[in-house]
Every structure is written in structure tokens, then in C-alpha cells.
Design an enzyme around this catalytic site. Structure first.
Site, PDB file in Angstrom:
ATOM      1  CE  LYS A  20      14.849  55.357   4.620  1.00 47.51           C
ATOM      2  NZ  LYS A  20      16.055  54.707   4.093  1.00 47.51           N
TER       3      LYS A  20
ATOM      4  N   GLY B  29      17.643  66.245   8.448  1.00 47.59           N
ATOM      5  CA  GLY B  29      16.968  66.635   9.694  1.00 47.59           C
ATOM      6  C   GLY B  29      16.197  67.936   9.525  1.00 47.59           C
TER       7      GLY B  29
ATOM      8  CD  GLU C   4      19.786  61.605  19.226  1.00 47.01           C
ATOM      9  OE1 GLU C   4      20.883  62.198  19.228  1.00 47.01           O
ATOM     10  OE2 GLU C   4      19.138  61.362  20.252  1.00 47.01           O
TER      11      GLU C   4
ATOM     12  CB  CYS D  58      26.934  61.279  14.741  1.00 47.90           C
ATOM     13  SG  CYS D  58      26.559  60.130  16.059  1.00 47.90           S
TER      14      CYS D  58
ATOM     15  CD  GLU E 291      28.667  64.615  10.405  1.00 47.79           C
ATOM     16  OE1 GLU E 291      27.703  64.768   9.642  1.00 47.79           O
ATOM     17  OE2 GLU E 291      28.587  63.999  11.482  1.00 47.79           O
TER      18      GLU E 291
HETATM   19  P1  NAP Z   1      21.084  60.881   5.810  1.00 48.00           P
HETATM   20  O1  NAP Z   1      21.446  61.003   4.394  1.00 48.00           O
HETATM   21  O2  NAP Z   1      20.437  62.019   6.482  1.00 48.00           O
HETATM   22  O3  NAP Z   1      20.159  59.582   5.911  1.00 48.00           O
HETATM   23  C1  NAP Z   1      19.626  59.124   7.138  1.00 48.00           C
HETATM   24  C2  NAP Z   1      18.376  58.339   6.844  1.00 48.00           C
HETATM   25  O4  NAP Z   1      17.384  59.218   6.305  1.00 48.00           O
HETATM   26  C3  NAP Z   1      18.568  57.247   5.816  1.00 48.00           C
HETATM   27  O5  NAP Z   1      17.741  56.157   6.145  1.00 48.00           O
HETATM   28  C4  NAP Z   1      18.095  57.943   4.555  1.00 48.00           C
HETATM   29  O6  NAP Z   1      17.753  57.054   3.526  1.00 48.00           O
HETATM   30  C5  NAP Z   1      16.917  58.727   5.064  1.00 48.00           C
HETATM   31  N1  NAP Z   1      16.522  59.860   4.234  1.00 48.00           N
HETATM   32  C6  NAP Z   1      17.212  60.475   3.233  1.00 48.00           C
HETATM   33  N2  NAP Z   1      16.477  61.488   2.724  1.00 48.00           N
HETATM   34  C7  NAP Z   1      15.317  61.520   3.421  1.00 48.00           C
HETATM   35  C8  NAP Z   1      14.143  62.344   3.365  1.00 48.00           C
HETATM   36  N3  NAP Z   1      14.037  63.352   2.501  1.00 48.00           N
HETATM   37  N4  NAP Z   1      13.152  62.090   4.234  1.00 48.00           N
HETATM   38  C9  NAP Z   1      13.245  61.104   5.135  1.00 48.00           C
HETATM   39  N5  NAP Z   1      14.306  60.268   5.222  1.00 48.00           N
HETATM   40  C10 NAP Z   1      15.339  60.482   4.376  1.00 48.00           C
HETATM   41  O7  NAP Z   1      22.318  60.519   6.722  1.00 48.00           O
HETATM   42  P2  NAP Z   1      23.367  59.380   6.467  1.00 48.00           P
HETATM   43  O8  NAP Z   1      24.310  59.859   5.452  1.00 48.00           O
HETATM   44  O9  NAP Z   1      22.655  58.076   6.238  1.00 48.00           O
HETATM   45  O10 NAP Z   1      24.053  59.260   7.903  1.00 48.00           O
HETATM   46  C11 NAP Z   1      25.102  60.051   8.276  1.00 48.00           C
HETATM   47  C12 NAP Z   1      24.636  61.185   9.158  1.00 48.00           C
HETATM   48  O11 NAP Z   1      23.978  60.682  10.310  1.00 48.00           O
HETATM   49  C13 NAP Z   1      25.802  61.977   9.674  1.00 48.00           C
HETATM   50  O12 NAP Z   1      25.541  63.350   9.542  1.00 48.00           O
HETATM   51  C14 NAP Z   1      25.883  61.585  11.139  1.00 48.00           C
HETATM   52  O13 NAP Z   1      26.482  62.532  11.950  1.00 48.00           O
HETATM   53  C15 NAP Z   1      24.460  61.350  11.474  1.00 48.00           C
HETATM   54  N6  NAP Z   1      24.342  60.475  12.655  1.00 48.00           N
HETATM   55  C16 NAP Z   1      23.920  61.036  13.832  1.00 48.00           C
HETATM   56  C17 NAP Z   1      23.817  60.250  14.981  1.00 48.00           C
HETATM   57  C18 NAP Z   1      23.376  60.867  16.284  1.00 48.00           C
HETATM   58  O14 NAP Z   1      22.991  60.118  17.180  1.00 48.00           O
HETATM   59  N7  NAP Z   1      23.401  62.182  16.449  1.00 48.00           N
HETATM   60  C19 NAP Z   1      24.119  58.885  14.930  1.00 48.00           C
HETATM   61  C20 NAP Z   1      24.534  58.347  13.723  1.00 48.00           C
HETATM   62  C21 NAP Z   1      24.627  59.154  12.574  1.00 48.00           C
HETATM   63  P3  NAP Z   1      18.934  56.570   2.528  1.00 48.00           P
HETATM   64  O15 NAP Z   1      20.013  55.993   3.347  1.00 48.00           O
HETATM   65  O16 NAP Z   1      18.350  55.588   1.667  1.00 48.00           O
HETATM   66  O17 NAP Z   1      19.368  57.819   1.824  1.00 48.00           O
END
Ligand code: NAP
Ligand code: MG
Length: 488
Positions: free
Chosen positions: A193, A250, A267, A301, A398
Site C-alpha cells: 500500500k 509504527g 522504519e 526521515c 520530528e
Molecule cells: P504515517 O502517517 O505513519 O503513514 C505511513 C503509511 O502508513 C501510509 O501509507 C499511511 O497511510 C499508513 N497508515 C496510516 N495509519 C495506519 C494504520 N493505522 N495502520 C496501517 N497503516 C497506516 O507516516 P507518513 O506521514 O506517511 O510518513 C512520514 C513518516 O515516515 C515520518 O515520521 C518519517 O520519518 C517516516 N519515514 C521513515 C523512513 C525510514 O526509513 N526510517 C523513511 C521515510 C519516512 P496514509 O498515507 O493514507 O495515511
């Protein structure tokens, strides 16, 4: 071979401020279905959501919203494909992965334009970084597929089965590549997804995967928001969840999979320290600071969002940094001259603006260069905060935007203590002329990735991942294979 019907397609006709990236062959459908069991399939509930261009708020396309029943179909397809896919020789699997890599390369320009349209990142970055790196990831893991006995000597590595993969919006195609390529190389099947705001390059990847002739059901692409992700996490017939995203989600996944046989890699977020010593090459370090925090609007990130400058050079570095910030061009993501594109969503812009207000209210001294922002779309100027300390929220939390918190330090022990003092442990950068300092800091800094005299450099051969609230598991390199296998 899958053909996109002409009536479903419009030629993108976007306008540019200057030196445009050609959009000649960019094809975007008006409506996208789910890719399940080798077919583009309507969602069971019949609902679609809009994906929009964050630089002008115009709708780009309608995208299917997958619900539990669709996830169930995707998991069943992946389960039934698993037996024959995992029984193929590594060499056969590698050929498919190689073909996907080649097709991404052939369509690189189209992928780059779509990535910038859908997500807001500057075309220079999509074109020169995201898309080539994504192709390289497939090339790299294509090479491992028939060498797993070398990757895991004296052990027989077996695939886990059906893998659920959930990715964020900051590097949409690249994150899909990081997830799909090693899972395929090791013989797993996939339900992936993408993020709600940036589904289009993953959908284009599904078209390419279809063209590559990959057996049906091996990769299934389901679009939707958080509920769609939760339906993957909670599906009982998935063997592993690979998640990249926020620490908040996470933790939800960690709890939701606890007590189940599902394997998990996370991650998550970060708050990278970028450390400038007085013996660093200062002009290069200033460029490094700019790249560390303003690359991809700071939606990174591993961004260097905390700057630590040794006191003796602090005035010089900050003056040069402010001067360089004045030259950054904020604007149209499709303009080749743009340095900082659009903030990915209104919601993310609100988050960033909220943190800027918190920074001011906590007594930070803000600096933003004068720049004219476009009237429509989501924009944030490059921002730095001086006069902040360890307890400030903008130093600990963050922000995921172009906002840098600056502190000074006197001694190496002091900066190590400060750099390690956040809940995260993903990345750090060290700028110094002394190799001994680099070795010392790589021992002492609690970060999964540490760059020396550079920042935000990525390569398919190098493992990436974090400690503490930045998650666990590694992607990239030989390490990236391990989360997808079990041993006999
Ligand atoms: P997010 O809100 O956690 O969303 C990540 C993914 O999870 C999206 O596809 C999201 O769908 C989905 N999601 C949301 N709620 C969920 C649930 N309850 N169960 C399962 N999946 C769910 O994060 P984001 O705002 O998209 O991304 C930013 C974050 O990613 C930052 O904190 C960044 O640091 C982190 N990041 C980490 C890495 C690494 O390698 N460590 C790399 C890139 C990004 P929707 O988008 O539709 O809400
Ligand atoms: Mg979008």
C-alpha cells in the site's frame, strides 16, 4: 501485455516558470483501480479518492480505495502465487526483477514528472535521485536472487510467504523499490500500500510490473488511507509486515502484531544531528547543512534537522548559512531551477506551521529569507531557529519540514551527549578534517546511518535503518535480504 486505453488517458499539460522538464510522454489515467492477481480491479465498495497536486491543489486522478474485502482478495492472490513463485530458481526470479529495473529506467522521465506532480518534490530530485535509485534497487536485488547461498553461507534461506508492505509519501517510488525488490529476490509475494497522497508512481510501477510479465498475484498493489493499511496489518494470513512511516503508526503496528506469528520491520521517524567541527571545510559544510535539511522540503526521515556548530566557527557558519538560504528557490516542483518544492499536503503544512509557532513561543529566534511564495498550493520557506536548547520541542520532535534547529557546542563529549539526547536514532552527519574524530563519533553516536563530510547519500548497496524510536530492521545491501527470510 497491458495496454492503457487512450480514452482513459490525458496528456499532462502543465506550465512552467522556466526551463521545463518535458512532459511529452507522461500518461496519467483519470481513474486508477487496484492491481490484484495480475488485473486492474474495481474496489469491492466502489469508492475512489482524489489524489491532488500539492503545488496548485488541482485534482490529478481518482484512485480506488481498498477495504477489507479487497485486502482479502489481494492476500488470497498473493498466497496462491507464493507456491510457484518461491519454487522458481533464483535466476528466474532475478530475470523478472531485472526486467522491472529496465522498464523503470526506460520510463524514468515519466516517473520523475509524475513523482513531482503528485508529491511536490523538485523535478531535479525526482529525476536525478528518486527514480535512478529506485531502478538501481531493482538491479541490485536482481543480482542477489541467485546468490542467496552466498548471502547466507551454510544455511538454507527460505522465503517467509505473503508480505504486507506499507510505505509513506516522501519517496513514493523509492520506498516501493526498497520494499518490493528484496522481497521478490528472496521468493516472497507481496501486498503493498502506497501513501494516500502519493499513489501515482506506485500505480505506474504496477503497470510496469504487469508489462514485465511477472506471474499474477506475486505483487498486488492496494491503494487507500490508514484504514487500508490497518486492514493489511490485521489480516490473519500475512506472514510479515514491513512498514515505513511515523513512529506513532509504527507503535500501533507493533501492538497490533504482538502475540501473532507475524514478523515485523519498522522504519520510523528521526531527528538527525548534523555536527560541524571547527576544522571542517566550512563552505562544503554549509552546502551539506542545506542539503541535509532542505532536500525534499525536509520530508526526510534521516534529515539533518538539528545542527550543532562548534562555538569558534558558529558566527561564520550561521552567516554563510543565512546567505545561502537567501539563494534557494521555492516554487514549482516541475521547474528545473527549484530547490524547495511544495509541502506534500495541507495537513503536513499545518504540522510544520504549528511547530514554527511552538519554536517562536518557546523563545527560539527564527530566520526565514524573503521569498515570494506562489499564491496557490502548500509552501513553506526555508526556516532556521537560533537560541534553542535541548529541552525545546523543535529540538526533540520530528517536524518533517524545512525547519532547522541550531545549537552550538564546545567539546566533542558535549556534542555527543546532546546529539544522542532524543528519542530517535536514525541518522547523523559529522564534518571534520580529522579521521580520528570521525571514527570516534561513529562509535559514540547512536544512529543507524552516519555520514562523514556529506549527508543524505543513499545507495542500494548500503544498509539503512534506525535504533530506538526510529525502528528496527535494515533495508538496502545484504542486510536488506535478511528481514525477508527464515532458515531451515
Ligand atoms: P504515517 O502517517 O505513519 O503513514 C505511513 C503509511 O502508513 C501510509 O501509507 C499511511 O497511510 C499508513 N497508515 C496510516 N495509519 C495506519 C494504520 N493505522 N495502520 C496501517 N497503516 C497506516 O507516516 P507518513 O506521514 O506517511 O510518513 C512520514 C513518516 O515516515 C515520518 O515520521 C518519517 O520519518 C517516516 N519515514 C521513515 C523512513 C525510514 O526509513 N526510517 C523513511 C521515510 C519516512 P496514509 O498515507 O493514507 O495515511
Ligand atoms: Mg498527491
Amino acid at each position: 501485455m497491458h495496454k492503457v486505453k487512450n480514452k482513459d488517458v490525458f496528456k499532462a499539460s502543465w506550465t512552467y516558470h522556466s526551463a521545463p522538464e518535458s512532459t511529452g510522454h507522461v500518461q496519467i489515467k483519470k481513474k486508477y483501480d487496484l492491481y490484484i492477481d495480475g488485473k486492474f480491479t474495481k474496489p469491492v465498495a466502489g469508492t475512489y479518492f482524489d489524489t491532488i497536486n500539492p503545488s496548485d491543489h488541482k485534482k490529478i486522478a481518482s484512485v480506488a480505495e481498498a477495504t477489507e474485502k479487497d485486502i482479502d482478495k489481494a492476500v488470497k492472490a498473493a498466497r496462491s502465487a507464493f507456491k510457484s513463485w518461491s519454487a522458481l530458481t533464483g535466476r528466474e526470479r532475478g530475470k523478472y526483477i531485472f526486467r522491472i529495473a529496465r522498464l523503470i529506467q526506460e520510463r524514468a522521465r515519466e516517473f520523475a514528472v509524475i513523482e513531482s506532480l503528485d508529491g511536490g518534490k523538485p523535478i531535479r530530485e525526482s529525476r536525478d535521485i528518486d527514480i535512478p535509485l529506485a531502478a538501481n534497487h531493482f538491479f541490485y536485488y536482481a543480482g542477489w536472487a541467485d546468490k542467496l547461498s552466498y548471502a547466507f553461507p551454510n544455511r538454507i534461506a527460505k522465503p517467509l510467504g505473503v508480505v504486507g508492505q506499507i510505505i509513506p509519501w516522501n519517496f513514493p517510488l523509492l520506498m516501493a523499490a526498497w520494499k518490493i525488490a528484496p522481497a521478490l529476490a528472496t521468493g516472497n509475494t507481496i501486498v503493498l500500500k502506497p501513501a494516500e497522497t502519493t499513489p501515482l508512481t506506485a500505480l505506474k510501477l504496477a503497470e510496469i510490473i504487469h508489462e514485465s510479465g511477472l506471474p499474477k498475484g506475486v505483487v498486488n498493489l492496494v491503494t487507500g488511507a490508514g484504514e487500508t493499511g490497518a486492514a493489511i496489518v490485521n489480516h490473519p494470513d500475512i506472514d510479515k509486515i514491513a512498514f515505513t512511516g511515523s513512529t506513532r503508526v509504527g507503535k500501533y503496528i507493533l501492538n497490533a502484531t504482538a502475540g501473532t506469528p507475524k514478523k515485523l520491520t519498522l522504519e520510523l521517524g528521526g531527528k538527525g544531528a548534523n555536527i560541524i567541527f571547527e576544522d571542517a571545510a566550512i563552505d562544503q559544510a554549509v552546502e551539506g547543512i542545506i542539503n541535509a535539511i532542505f532536500f525534499n522540503q525536509g520530508h526526510v526521515c534521516c534529515a539533518g534537522s538539528r545542527l550543532f556548530v562548534q562555538e569558534s566557527v558558529a558566527d561564520l557558519v550561521i552567516r554563510k548559512l543565512k546567505d545561502r538560504m537567501k539563494t534557494l528557490i521555492v516554487g514549482d516542483p516541475l521547474d528545473k531551477n527549484t530547490d524547495i518544492g511544495a509541502i506534500n499536503s495541507k495537513k503536513q503544512l499545518q504540522t510544520i506551521e504549528n511547530y514554527i509557532n511552538i519554536g517562536i513561543n518557546e523563545g527560539g529566534e527564527i530566520y526565514q529569507p524573503d521569498c515570494t511564495l506562489p499564491s496557490k498550493g502548500n509552501w513553506c520557506p526555508p526556516t532556521l531557529f537560533l537560541n534553542v536548547s535541548q529541552s525545546h520541542r523543535i529540538v526533540q520532535e520530528e517536524i518533517f519540514g524545512p525547519v532547522l534547529a541550531v545549537q552550538t557546542f564546545r567539546t566533542i563529549d558535549e556534542v555527543i551527549e546532546k546529539a544522542n539526547n532524543t528519542p530517535y536514532g536514525l541518522s547523523a552527519g559529522v564534518w571534520t578534517d580529522k579521521g580520528s574524530k570521525i571514527f570516534h563519533l561513529t562509535q559514540k553516536l547512536n544512529a543507524g546511518v552516519i555520514w562523514a563530510n556529506t549527508f543524505n547519500k543513499f545507495d542500494a548497496t548500503s544498509p539503512f535503518g534506525g535504533y530506538k524510536e526510529s525502528g528496527f530492521g535494515r533495508e538496502g545491501g545484504l542486510h536488506g535480504l535478511k528481514p525477508y527470510v527464515t532458515f531451515e
